[in-house]
Motif scaffolding. Structure first.
Motif, PDB file in Angstrom:
ATOM      1  N   SER A 101      14.038   0.765   5.743  1.00  0.00           N
ATOM      2  CA  SER A 101      13.740   1.839   6.680  1.00  0.00           C
ATOM      3  C   SER A 101      12.427   2.538   6.320  1.00  0.00           C
ATOM      4  N   GLU A 102      12.102   2.558   5.044  1.00  0.00           N
ATOM      5  CA  GLU A 102      10.848   3.167   4.644  1.00  0.00           C
ATOM      6  C   GLU A 102       9.703   2.171   4.859  1.00  0.00           C
ATOM      7  N   MET A 103       8.678   2.671   5.470  1.00  0.00           N
ATOM      8  CA  MET A 103       7.535   1.810   5.748  1.00  0.00           C
ATOM      9  C   MET A 103       6.765   1.560   4.453  1.00  0.00           C
ATOM     10  N   VAL A 104       6.569   0.290   4.168  1.00  0.00           N
ATOM     11  CA  VAL A 104       5.763  -0.100   2.989  1.00  0.00           C
ATOM     12  C   VAL A 104       4.422  -0.582   3.527  1.00  0.00           C
ATOM     13  N   MET A 105       3.418   0.239   3.381  1.00  0.00           N
ATOM     14  CA  MET A 105       2.127  -0.073   3.977  1.00  0.00           C
ATOM     15  C   MET A 105       1.107  -0.602   2.983  1.00  0.00           C
ATOM     16  N   SER A 106       1.513  -0.709   1.733  1.00  0.00           N
ATOM     17  CA  SER A 106       0.583  -1.289   0.756  1.00  0.00           C
ATOM     18  C   SER A 106       1.375  -1.828  -0.419  1.00  0.00           C
ATOM     19  N   PRO A 130       6.150 -12.008  -7.843  1.00  0.00           N
ATOM     20  CA  PRO A 130       5.952 -13.282  -7.142  1.00  0.00           C
ATOM     21  C   PRO A 130       6.358 -13.219  -5.669  1.00  0.00           C
ATOM     22  N   GLU A 131       7.243 -12.282  -5.292  1.00  0.00           N
ATOM     23  CA  GLU A 131       7.672 -12.146  -3.890  1.00  0.00           C
ATOM     24  C   GLU A 131       7.767 -10.662  -3.565  1.00  0.00           C
ATOM     25  N   ILE A 132       7.074 -10.232  -2.487  1.00  0.00           N
ATOM     26  CA  ILE A 132       7.086  -8.822  -2.094  1.00  0.00           C
ATOM     27  C   ILE A 132       7.416  -8.707  -0.614  1.00  0.00           C
ATOM     28  N   THR A 133       7.908  -7.523  -0.200  1.00  0.00           N
ATOM     29  CA  THR A 133       8.232  -7.262   1.204  1.00  0.00           C
ATOM     30  C   THR A 133       7.460  -6.028   1.645  1.00  0.00           C
ATOM     31  N   VAL A 134       6.773  -6.130   2.781  1.00  0.00           N
ATOM     32  CA  VAL A 134       5.976  -5.022   3.299  1.00  0.00           C
ATOM     33  C   VAL A 134       6.208  -4.892   4.792  1.00  0.00           C
ATOM     34  N   SER A 135       5.678  -3.808   5.364  1.00  0.00           N
ATOM     35  CA  SER A 135       5.797  -3.584   6.802  1.00  0.00           C
ATOM     36  C   SER A 135       4.601  -4.179   7.520  1.00  0.00           C
ATOM     37  N   VAL A 136       4.798  -4.326   8.826  1.00  0.00           N
ATOM     38  CA  VAL A 136       3.687  -4.834   9.630  1.00  0.00           C
ATOM     39  C   VAL A 136       2.526  -3.862   9.538  1.00  0.00           C
ATOM     40  N   GLY A 137       1.327  -4.415   9.290  1.00  0.00           N
ATOM     41  CA  GLY A 137       0.146  -3.581   9.156  1.00  0.00           C
ATOM     42  C   GLY A 137      -0.156  -3.221   7.721  1.00  0.00           C
ATOM     43  N   ALA A 138       0.690  -3.689   6.776  1.00  0.00           N
ATOM     44  CA  ALA A 138       0.463  -3.353   5.365  1.00  0.00           C
ATOM     45  C   ALA A 138      -0.663  -4.212   4.791  1.00  0.00           C
ATOM     46  N   THR A 139      -1.277  -3.680   3.754  1.00  0.00           N
ATOM     47  CA  THR A 139      -2.350  -4.397   3.060  1.00  0.00           C
ATOM     48  C   THR A 139      -1.896  -4.734   1.647  1.00  0.00           C
ATOM     49  N   VAL A 140      -2.035  -5.993   1.271  1.00  0.00           N
ATOM     50  CA  VAL A 140      -1.652  -6.444  -0.066  1.00  0.00           C
ATOM     51  C   VAL A 140      -2.938  -6.734  -0.848  1.00  0.00           C
ATOM     52  N   PHE A 165      -4.973 -16.987   5.409  1.00  0.00           N
ATOM     53  CA  PHE A 165      -5.893 -16.209   4.557  1.00  0.00           C
ATOM     54  C   PHE A 165      -6.266 -17.063   3.350  1.00  0.00           C
ATOM     55  N   ASP A 166      -7.448 -16.805   2.804  1.00  0.00           N
ATOM     56  CA  ASP A 166      -7.948 -17.526   1.619  1.00  0.00           C
ATOM     57  C   ASP A 166      -8.970 -16.640   0.921  1.00  0.00           C
ATOM     58  N   SER A 167      -8.757 -16.425  -0.361  1.00  0.00           N
ATOM     59  CA  SER A 167      -9.643 -15.543  -1.126  1.00  0.00           C
ATOM     60  C   SER A 167     -10.869 -16.267  -1.665  1.00  0.00           C
ATOM     61  N   SER A 168     -10.797 -17.603  -1.656  1.00  0.00           N
ATOM     62  CA  SER A 168     -11.795 -18.403  -2.395  1.00  0.00           C
ATOM     63  C   SER A 168     -11.704 -18.018  -3.867  1.00  0.00           C
ATOM     64  N   ILE A 169     -12.711 -18.222  -4.656  1.00  0.00           N
ATOM     65  CA  ILE A 169     -12.628 -17.983  -6.101  1.00  0.00           C
ATOM     66  C   ILE A 169     -12.632 -16.479  -6.395  1.00  0.00           C
ATOM     67  N   THR A 175     -10.715  -8.529  -7.365  1.00  0.00           N
ATOM     68  CA  THR A 175      -9.542  -8.338  -6.500  1.00  0.00           C
ATOM     69  C   THR A 175      -9.762  -9.009  -5.165  1.00  0.00           C
ATOM     70  N   PHE A 176      -8.630  -9.211  -4.461  1.00  0.00           N
ATOM     71  CA  PHE A 176      -8.658  -9.728  -3.093  1.00  0.00           C
ATOM     72  C   PHE A 176      -7.534  -9.018  -2.330  1.00  0.00           C
ATOM     73  N   GLU A 177      -7.840  -8.665  -1.071  1.00  0.00           N
ATOM     74  CA  GLU A 177      -6.819  -8.001  -0.259  1.00  0.00           C
ATOM     75  C   GLU A 177      -6.776  -8.599   1.126  1.00  0.00           C
ATOM     76  N   HIS A 178      -5.579  -8.494   1.729  1.00  0.00           N
ATOM     77  CA  HIS A 178      -5.384  -9.014   3.083  1.00  0.00           C
ATOM     78  C   HIS A 178      -4.371  -8.101   3.791  1.00  0.00           C
ATOM     79  N   THR A 179      -4.661  -7.836   5.089  1.00  0.00           N
ATOM     80  CA  THR A 179      -3.763  -7.001   5.903  1.00  0.00           C
ATOM     81  C   THR A 179      -2.957  -7.908   6.822  1.00  0.00           C
ATOM     82  N   PHE A 180      -1.628  -7.703   6.817  1.00  0.00           N
ATOM     83  CA  PHE A 180      -0.704  -8.542   7.606  1.00  0.00           C
ATOM     84  C   PHE A 180      -0.332  -7.804   8.886  1.00  0.00           C
TER      85      PHE A 180
END
Length: 203
Positions: A101-106, A130-140, A165-169, A175-180
């Protein structure tokens, strides 16, 4: 008064009357009537004087105390008893469990030191977490805490990159980040070290 007393009084009265008559006869002839010695009055005969009748005592007025008649107990009107309506048990509506129920945005993921060496996969410790759960629009955000360079590439070692998504090297310390933006399960791995796998769940 006794008979003797009455008799004495009668003699005294008769003697007195006789003297008066005798005196009147002399006065009629012009001669003075001889003065006869008036006998000394005899001692009064004792006369029984009736004692005054005792006044009848006034009747004592007795105040009559009214007898208190016990009042009949009037039964109090019984108050109407309000009948409490029986509570009908309502069927409990199933509570829909709101998952996350709590929004996880990052979220942050670490590429730990030593993950470039085979063996971390045995403990599923090539990524933390190794496995995380986030809300739509969150950035990892992935941070390379290892000494070796790595990639963060969507897909699997078996099927290869899927192009999401691909971070390359990513060099050590970088760091590398991506928004879902869409829901779904996103697998990823390191192209350089294919035993390193992880997953992002977007809800």
């Amino acid at each position: 008064m006794t008979a003797a007393d009455k008799f004495g009084i009668a003699i005294s009265i008769g003697f007195t009357v006789a003297l008066i008559a005798f005196a009147m006869s002399f006065s009629a002839t012009g001669k003075s009537a001889p003065v006869a010695p008036i006998p000394a009055p005899s001692a009064p005969m004792p006369v029984d004087i009736p004692a005054p009748a005792e006044e009848a005592p006034e009747e004592m007025i007795v105040e009559e105390t009214p007898v208190e008649v016990p009042e009949e107990e009037i039964p109090e009107e019984e108050a109407p008893v309000e009948e409490t309506p029986e509570e009908v048990p309502t069927e409990e509506e199933p509570v829909m469990e709101e998952e996350h129920s709590e929004m996880v945005m990052s979220a942050d993921v670490s590429i730990p030191e030593g993950s470039s060496t085979p063996g971390c996969e045995a403990d599923n410790a090539c990524y933390i977490e190794p496995e995380i759960t986030v809300s739509v629009g969150a950035t990892v955000t992935w941070t390379n805490d290892d000494t070796a360079a790595h990639t963060v590439t969507s897909g699997t070692p078996t099927d290869g990159p899927d192009g999401v998504f691909d971070s390359s090297i990513v060099m050590s310390g970088a760091t590398f980040e991506h928004t879902f933006e869409e829901e779904g399960d996103y697998d990823y791995f390191c192209i350089v070290h294919p035993w390193m796998t992880g997953k992002v769940i977007v809800e």
